[in-house]
Write a protein that holds these residues in place. Structure first.
Motif, PDB file in Angstrom:
ATOM      1  N   PRO A 158       0.829  -1.202   0.000  1.00 48.00           N
ATOM      2  CA  PRO A 158       0.000   0.000   0.000  1.00 48.00           C
ATOM      3  C   PRO A 158       0.865   1.255   0.000  1.00 48.00           C
ATOM      4  N   LYS A 159       0.457   2.204  -0.791  1.00 52.54           N
ATOM      5  CA  LYS A 159       1.188   3.464  -0.879  1.00 52.54           C
ATOM      6  C   LYS A 159       0.675   4.399   0.215  1.00 52.54           C
ATOM      7  N   LYS A 160       1.522   4.658   1.187  1.00 54.80           N
ATOM      8  CA  LYS A 160       1.156   5.563   2.265  1.00 54.80           C
ATOM      9  C   LYS A 160       1.398   6.989   1.812  1.00 54.80           C
ATOM     10  N   ARG A 161       0.624   7.882   2.357  1.00 55.08           N
ATOM     11  CA  ARG A 161       0.838   9.300   2.062  1.00 55.08           C
ATOM     12  C   ARG A 161       2.041   9.775   2.852  1.00 55.08           C
ATOM     13  N   MET A 162       3.149   9.907   2.152  1.00 53.23           N
ATOM     14  CA  MET A 162       4.383  10.376   2.762  1.00 53.23           C
ATOM     15  C   MET A 162       5.045  11.363   1.820  1.00 53.23           C
ATOM     16  N   THR A 163       5.839  12.218   2.391  1.00 54.21           N
ATOM     17  CA  THR A 163       6.641  13.101   1.556  1.00 54.21           C
ATOM     18  C   THR A 163       7.720  12.271   0.874  1.00 54.21           C
ATOM     19  N   LYS A 164       8.365  12.846  -0.126  1.00 57.84           N
ATOM     20  CA  LYS A 164       9.447  12.141  -0.810  1.00 57.84           C
ATOM     21  C   LYS A 164      10.554  11.790   0.179  1.00 57.84           C
ATOM     22  N   GLN A 222      11.889   8.053   1.140  1.00 56.16           N
ATOM     23  CA  GLN A 222      13.293   7.683   1.026  1.00 56.16           C
ATOM     24  C   GLN A 222      13.829   7.151   2.354  1.00 56.16           C
ATOM     25  N   GLU A 223      13.437   7.778   3.439  1.00 54.29           N
ATOM     26  CA  GLU A 223      13.876   7.333   4.764  1.00 54.29           C
ATOM     27  C   GLU A 223      13.324   5.943   5.068  1.00 54.29           C
ATOM     28  N   GLN A 224      12.052   5.702   4.732  1.00 46.28           N
ATOM     29  CA  GLN A 224      11.460   4.383   4.959  1.00 46.28           C
ATOM     30  C   GLN A 224      12.158   3.330   4.099  1.00 46.28           C
ATOM     31  N   LEU A 270      29.582  -8.107   4.944  1.00 49.85           N
ATOM     32  CA  LEU A 270      29.908  -7.694   3.583  1.00 49.85           C
ATOM     33  C   LEU A 270      28.837  -6.770   3.012  1.00 49.85           C
ATOM     34  N   ALA A 271      27.582  -7.101   3.240  1.00 52.81           N
ATOM     35  CA  ALA A 271      26.484  -6.275   2.721  1.00 52.81           C
ATOM     36  C   ALA A 271      26.491  -4.893   3.373  1.00 52.81           C
ATOM     37  N   ALA A 272      26.778  -4.835   4.665  1.00 57.62           N
ATOM     38  CA  ALA A 272      26.859  -3.536   5.350  1.00 57.62           C
ATOM     39  C   ALA A 272      27.993  -2.699   4.761  1.00 57.62           C
ATOM     40  N   ARG A 273      29.111  -3.339   4.478  1.00 59.29           N
ATOM     41  CA  ARG A 273      30.247  -2.609   3.888  1.00 59.29           C
ATOM     42  C   ARG A 273      29.910  -2.156   2.466  1.00 59.29           C
ATOM     43  N   LEU A 274      29.250  -3.012   1.702  1.00 57.84           N
ATOM     44  CA  LEU A 274      28.838  -2.627   0.356  1.00 57.84           C
ATOM     45  C   LEU A 274      27.834  -1.480   0.402  1.00 57.84           C
ATOM     46  N   ASN A 275      26.896  -1.538   1.333  1.00 59.11           N
ATOM     47  CA  ASN A 275      25.910  -0.470   1.485  1.00 59.11           C
ATOM     48  C   ASN A 275      26.617   0.866   1.729  1.00 59.11           C
ATOM     49  N   GLU A 276      27.595   0.863   2.618  1.00 61.59           N
ATOM     50  CA  GLU A 276      28.347   2.082   2.915  1.00 61.59           C
ATOM     51  C   GLU A 276      29.110   2.557   1.675  1.00 61.59           C
ATOM     52  N   LEU A 277      29.739   1.635   0.981  1.00 57.21           N
ATOM     53  CA  LEU A 277      30.484   1.955  -0.234  1.00 57.21           C
ATOM     54  C   LEU A 277      29.565   2.584  -1.280  1.00 57.21           C
ATOM     55  N   ILE A 278      28.407   1.985  -1.494  1.00 56.04           N
ATOM     56  CA  ILE A 278      27.468   2.456  -2.521  1.00 56.04           C
ATOM     57  C   ILE A 278      26.893   3.819  -2.151  1.00 56.04           C
ATOM     58  N   THR A 279      26.411   3.945  -0.916  1.00 53.34           N
ATOM     59  CA  THR A 279      25.760   5.198  -0.523  1.00 53.34           C
ATOM     60  C   THR A 279      26.735   6.363  -0.429  1.00 53.34           C
ATOM     61  N   SER A 280      27.989   6.099  -0.084  1.00 54.08           N
ATOM     62  CA  SER A 280      28.955   7.198  -0.026  1.00 54.08           C
ATOM     63  C   SER A 280      29.476   7.565  -1.410  1.00 54.08           C
ATOM     64  N   THR A 281      29.528   6.612  -2.319  1.00 52.52           N
ATOM     65  CA  THR A 281      30.020   6.861  -3.671  1.00 52.52           C
ATOM     66  C   THR A 281      28.946   7.486  -4.559  1.00 52.52           C
ATOM     67  N   ALA A 282      27.719   7.038  -4.396  1.00 57.36           N
ATOM     68  CA  ALA A 282      26.620   7.505  -5.259  1.00 57.36           C
ATOM     69  C   ALA A 282      25.385   7.820  -4.413  1.00 57.36           C
ATOM     70  N   PRO A 283      25.430   8.929  -3.663  1.00 55.55           N
ATOM     71  CA  PRO A 283      24.302   9.273  -2.795  1.00 55.55           C
ATOM     72  C   PRO A 283      23.006   9.556  -3.551  1.00 55.55           C
ATOM     73  N   GLN A 284      23.097   9.760  -4.862  1.00 53.50           N
ATOM     74  CA  GLN A 284      21.898   9.993  -5.658  1.00 53.50           C
ATOM     75  C   GLN A 284      21.076   8.722  -5.881  1.00 53.50           C
ATOM     76  N   LEU A 285      21.667   7.561  -5.599  1.00 52.47           N
ATOM     77  CA  LEU A 285      20.932   6.307  -5.756  1.00 52.47           C
ATOM     78  C   LEU A 285      19.868   6.181  -4.671  1.00 52.47           C
ATOM     79  N   GLU A 286      18.727   5.651  -5.066  1.00 46.73           N
ATOM     80  CA  GLU A 286      17.604   5.474  -4.160  1.00 46.73           C
ATOM     81  C   GLU A 286      17.626   4.054  -3.602  1.00 46.73           C
ATOM     82  N   PRO A 287      17.674   3.888  -2.276  1.00 47.92           N
ATOM     83  CA  PRO A 287      17.630   2.538  -1.706  1.00 47.92           C
ATOM     84  C   PRO A 287      16.240   1.953  -1.871  1.00 47.92           C
TER      85      PRO A 287
END
Length: 148
Positions: free
Chosen positions: A27-33, A37-39, A58-75
């Protein structure tokens, strides 16, 4: 018969398809953008926290690598896997070994990733450990994939 039935899908593949259907039908909740993104970030981190053993580290390290390298990516979650989207399309993902009863965690790129180099280039990696040199290589690939 193997672990796949007449449909040709294994039990793990069927579970992934069901996870994807639930993601799409959620279900799509009424949330701001920003709230969405935070959810999505929390959902992705919770999924990583559910991984076992070295896959979790390993996944935690990859997550950090990805989010710090390309913060424009949407999780986001994609077929029940942590994923990172660019303009709504999944660019890369992390698949734990348990997902499909593999021997290793997989980090992969989809075709939206700008990795083209000649007629052959990497699209996924089996990872059982990650040293600084390998992390630097993956960081460079993530940067290239988003066009940086």
């Amino acid at each position: 018969m193997s672990d796949s039935d007449q449909s040709g899908f294994s039990a793990a593949e069927k579970a992934a398809i069901k996870e994807r259907a639930a993601e799409v039908k959620a279900p799509k909740k009424r949330m701001t953008k920003a709230e969405k993104q935070e959810q999505a970030r929390k959902d992705l981190e919770a999924k990583i926290d559910s991984f076992e053993g070295t896959d979790k580290e390993l996944a935690a390290r990859l997550n950090e690598l990805i989010t710090s390298t390309a913060p424009q990516l949407e999780p986001k979650l994609w077929y029940g896997m942590p994923a990172y989207a660019l303009d709504g399309k999944v660019l890369c993902f992390i698949q734990d070994a348990k997902k499909f009863e593999a021997r290793y965690l997989t980090f992969g790129f989809n075709d939206v990733a700008r990795l083209d180099e000649g007629t052959l280039w990497p699209t996924s990696f089996a990872i059982t450990g990650l040293n600084d040199e390998q992390a630097a290589m993956l960081t460079a690939l993530v940067a290239k994939a988003v066009g940086n």
